[in-house]
Design a protein around this motif. Structure first.
Motif, short mmCIF file in Angstrom:
data_model
loop_
_atom_site.label_atom_id
_atom_site.label_comp_id
_atom_site.label_asym_id
_atom_site.label_seq_id
_atom_site.Cartn_x
_atom_site.Cartn_y
_atom_site.Cartn_z
N ILE A 103 0.72 -1.21 0.01
CA ILE A 103 0.12 -0.17 -0.03
C ILE A 103 0.89 1.16 -0.16
O ILE A 103 0.59 2.50 -0.68
CB ILE A 103 -1.02 -0.13 1.22
N ILE A 104 1.74 1.29 0.84
CA ILE A 104 2.86 2.30 0.94
C ILE A 104 3.38 2.42 -0.75
O ILE A 104 3.66 3.77 -0.92
CB ILE A 104 3.95 2.23 1.92
N TYR A 105 4.08 1.53 -1.09
CA TYR A 105 4.47 1.73 -2.59
C TYR A 105 3.57 2.09 -3.54
O TYR A 105 3.85 2.61 -4.57
CB TYR A 105 5.25 0.20 -2.76
N ARG A 106 2.45 1.61 -3.46
CA ARG A 106 1.29 2.03 -4.44
C ARG A 106 1.30 3.61 -4.24
O ARG A 106 0.95 4.35 -5.21
CB ARG A 106 -0.01 1.35 -4.09
N GLY A 107 1.51 4.08 -3.18
CA GLY A 107 1.21 5.45 -3.01
C GLY A 107 2.43 6.21 -3.59
O GLY A 107 2.10 7.17 -4.31
N ILE A 108 3.58 5.59 -3.74
CA ILE A 108 4.70 6.23 -4.41
C ILE A 108 4.41 6.00 -5.96
O ILE A 108 4.52 7.10 -6.63
CB ILE A 108 6.03 5.56 -3.79
N GLN A 109 3.89 5.11 -6.27
CA GLN A 109 3.57 4.79 -7.66
C GLN A 109 2.46 6.01 -8.22
O GLN A 109 2.43 6.62 -9.31
CB GLN A 109 2.83 3.53 -7.71
N GLY A 110 1.51 6.23 -7.08
CA GLY A 110 0.51 7.29 -7.42
C GLY A 110 0.87 8.53 -7.66
O GLY A 110 0.66 9.62 -8.21
N LEU A 111 2.04 9.00 -6.88
CA LEU A 111 2.61 10.40 -6.63
C LEU A 111 3.25 10.53 -8.31
O LEU A 111 3.24 11.40 -8.50
CB LEU A 111 3.76 10.28 -5.77
N GLY A 112 3.82 9.42 -8.92
CA GLY A 112 4.45 9.47 -10.23
C GLY A 112 3.10 9.66 -11.14
O GLY A 112 3.40 10.44 -12.20
N ALA A 113 2.30 8.63 -10.98
CA ALA A 113 1.20 8.75 -11.86
C ALA A 113 0.43 9.98 -11.97
O ALA A 113 -0.18 10.30 -13.03
CB ALA A 113 0.34 7.53 -11.51
N GLY A 114 0.34 10.78 -11.10
CA GLY A 114 -0.24 12.00 -11.11
C GLY A 114 0.12 12.95 -11.98
O GLY A 114 -0.46 13.86 -12.46
N GLY A 115 1.49 12.97 -12.42
CA GLY A 115 1.88 13.97 -13.45
C GLY A 115 2.10 13.39 -14.76
O GLY A 115 2.16 14.07 -15.83
N MET A 116 1.73 12.11 -15.13
CA MET A 116 2.48 11.45 -16.34
C MET A 116 1.20 11.64 -17.45
O MET A 116 1.65 12.39 -18.45
CB MET A 116 2.30 9.90 -16.19
N VAL A 117 0.00 11.53 -17.26
CA VAL A 117 -1.07 11.98 -18.30
C VAL A 117 -1.14 13.46 -18.45
O VAL A 117 -1.29 13.97 -19.43
CB VAL A 117 -2.53 11.06 -18.04
N PRO A 118 -1.26 14.12 -17.33
CA PRO A 118 -1.64 15.66 -17.50
C PRO A 118 -0.16 16.16 -18.19
O PRO A 118 -0.45 17.14 -19.11
CB PRO A 118 -1.78 16.13 -15.96
N LEU A 119 0.79 15.92 -17.59
CA LEU A 119 1.97 16.57 -18.23
C LEU A 119 1.98 16.16 -19.95
O LEU A 119 2.49 16.94 -20.68
CB LEU A 119 3.14 16.12 -17.58
N SER A 120 1.80 15.04 -20.13
CA SER A 120 1.83 14.67 -21.52
C SER A 120 0.86 15.53 -22.59
O SER A 120 1.07 15.97 -23.59
CB SER A 120 1.21 13.14 -21.82
#
Length: 455
Positions: free
Chosen positions: A97-114
């Motif tokens: 769950i903690i590591y999924r949070g880290i994944q989510g922190l990265g995912a938050g920028g991927m599609v919008p920045l694209s």
């Protein structure tokens, strides 16, 4: 596309790994819980990812206006990849769950920045076609993702649903390295106090949709947002500038997209379930119905850029919202006895309106905004879409769970969606036309030609 092709494919791959992650997890999560234990924490595998990826979207947009899109996108992809590695190595539900949070922190920028980079690189005419490609990736991933998830779980191990992101993440970064931004970015003060208040309030409101006793989360979240507004009014350089909301085009477009995502956009989460339980179809055939939305989406978003130049925003928003309302009314009336073919046809028409309106919304959020806040404006709309979809899906789930059968539940869902779609039709009349003049189009083409990708 010329010199921008490497960047384009980098953005495509970025969207691909983000889309696949969501769909693969849905298939593999039961096996993960069985091996790691902690069934009572099952929902948090998804909740923590959703919270982290949603709340950080406006921050990525703000930072991209200050430090550039390329740096932020590479950081977000790297963060997502590191999170994927850690998830693949997790040995307990808590650590996952903690590591999924880290994944989510990265995912938050991927599609919008694209999407922001697409807005920087390409003219209005090209953006509709490019968004059609990205939308198709999401649709195809909704079918391919579960199949890949099943393959990894049965043939290899569930850990490979995360490890597969490593080579894809590295490929994305390699594609982005040649990209040289020609836009000047101005570094300003970051209102971290405002971001903390905003992020904490939205987190509490989102948690209210995923806990058994949501009242206190919702109350504290609303109080936090009110406090955020008071703090931002006194801030010299606020996290969300007031000028953003004084702009009628941005305000009305964002309000429209928020209500639109609250209505029909979330129904695709329940239509396969309806076909499986209500019509007793197999998983494959029920999932294949979503290709109808993807097909319609392509026809709606591909010509959107050219249509904006020719007709302006207002007419297209009206047409798209009316098509959604009519197709929604048809679903409400006929859903009890609808055939697979007729459902496919209606969803294709609805997919057309989805594609048209989402392309319009993204382009409008960029074109209505001043250059120095284009990133924030684009990411804010995507943030509101995520919020609208999340809350809409939650409301639909409640409606279905409180009915005697899935068929009656879906009919009630379509009634709820149709009522909200009438509101979007009304809102569409308040969106400005603001069709760029021919001279502005020439400036856009000129700007695009000046942007080069160095090798």
């Amino acid at each position: 596309m010329g010199k921008n092709r490497y960047v384009f494919w980098g953005l495509v791959v970025t969207t691909l790994i983000s889309a696949l992650d969501t769909n693969i997890m849905q298939t593999a999560s039961p096996t993960i819980v069985k091996q790691l234990g902690g069934r009572e924490l099952f929902a948090w595998i998804f909740v923590v990812y959703m919270l982290a990826s949603t709340v950080t979207v406006p921050l990525y947009g703000k930072l991209s206006d200050m430090y550039g899109r390329k740096k932020l996108l590479m950081i977000s992809v790297a963060l997502f990849t590191v999170g994927s590695i850690l998830c693949g190595l997790a040995n307990s539900m808590v650590s996952l769950i903690i590591y999924r949070g880290i994944q989510g922190l990265g995912a938050g920028g991927m599609v919008p920045l694209s999407m922001i980079i697409v807005g920087d690189l390409f003219t209005i005419e090209k953006r509709g076609k490019i968004q059609a490609v990205f939308s198709s990736i999401w649709a195809i991933s909704s079918i391919v993702g579960p199949i890949m998830g099943s393959f990894f779980v049965e043939t290899l191990t569930w850990r490979w649903i995360f490890f597969i992101n490593i080579p894809i993440g590295l490929l994305t970064i390699l594609c982005l390295i040649p990209y040289k931004e020609q836009i000047e970015f101005k570094k300003t003060h970051i209102d971290y106090k405002g971001f903390f208040l905003f992020g904490a309030s939205i987190t509490l409101l989102l948690l209210a949709t995923n806990v058994s006793e949501p009242l206190w989360y919702a109350v504290v979240g609303v109080i936090g947002l009110v406090l955020f507004v008071f703090v931002e009014r006194k801030e010299a350089q606020p996290f969300l500038p007031v000028t953003l909301f004084k702009n009628k085009g941005i305000l009305m477009t964002n309000l429209f997209m928020l209500i639109y995502c609250l209505s029909f956009f979330g129904t695709s989460n329940y239509i396969p379930l309806f076909l499986q339980e209500g019509a007793h179809m197999n998983t494959y055939k029920s999932g294949l119905i979503l290709l109808s939305i993807a097909l319609g989406w392509m026809f709606g978003s591909t010509p959107a850029g050219k249509w904006i130049i020719r007709f302006g925003y207002k007419k297209l928003f009206i047409i798209g919202s009316v098509i959604t309302a009519i197709s929604g009314l048809a679903l409400y009336i006929f859903i009890k006895a609808i055939t697979y073919t007729n459902l496919f046809m209606i969803l294709t028409v609805q997919g057309f309106s989805f594609g048209l309106l989402f392309a319009l919304g993204t382009i409008a959020s960029q074109e209505f905004a001043e250059p120095n806040i284009k990133g924030l404006s684009t990411s804010l709309q995507m943030f509101l879409r995520n919020i609208g979809t999340s809350i809409g899906v939650m409301i639909m789930g409640i409606i279905i769970n409180h009915t005697a059968s899935i068929v009656i539940g879906m009919q009630n869902v379509f009634l709820y969606c149709f009522i909200l779609s009438i509101i979007t039709v009304i809102l569409s009349f308040f969106i400005p036309v603001k069709t760029p003049t021919s001279s502005q189009n020439e400036d856009l083409v000129s700007t695009k030609n000046k942007i080069e990708v160095g090798v």
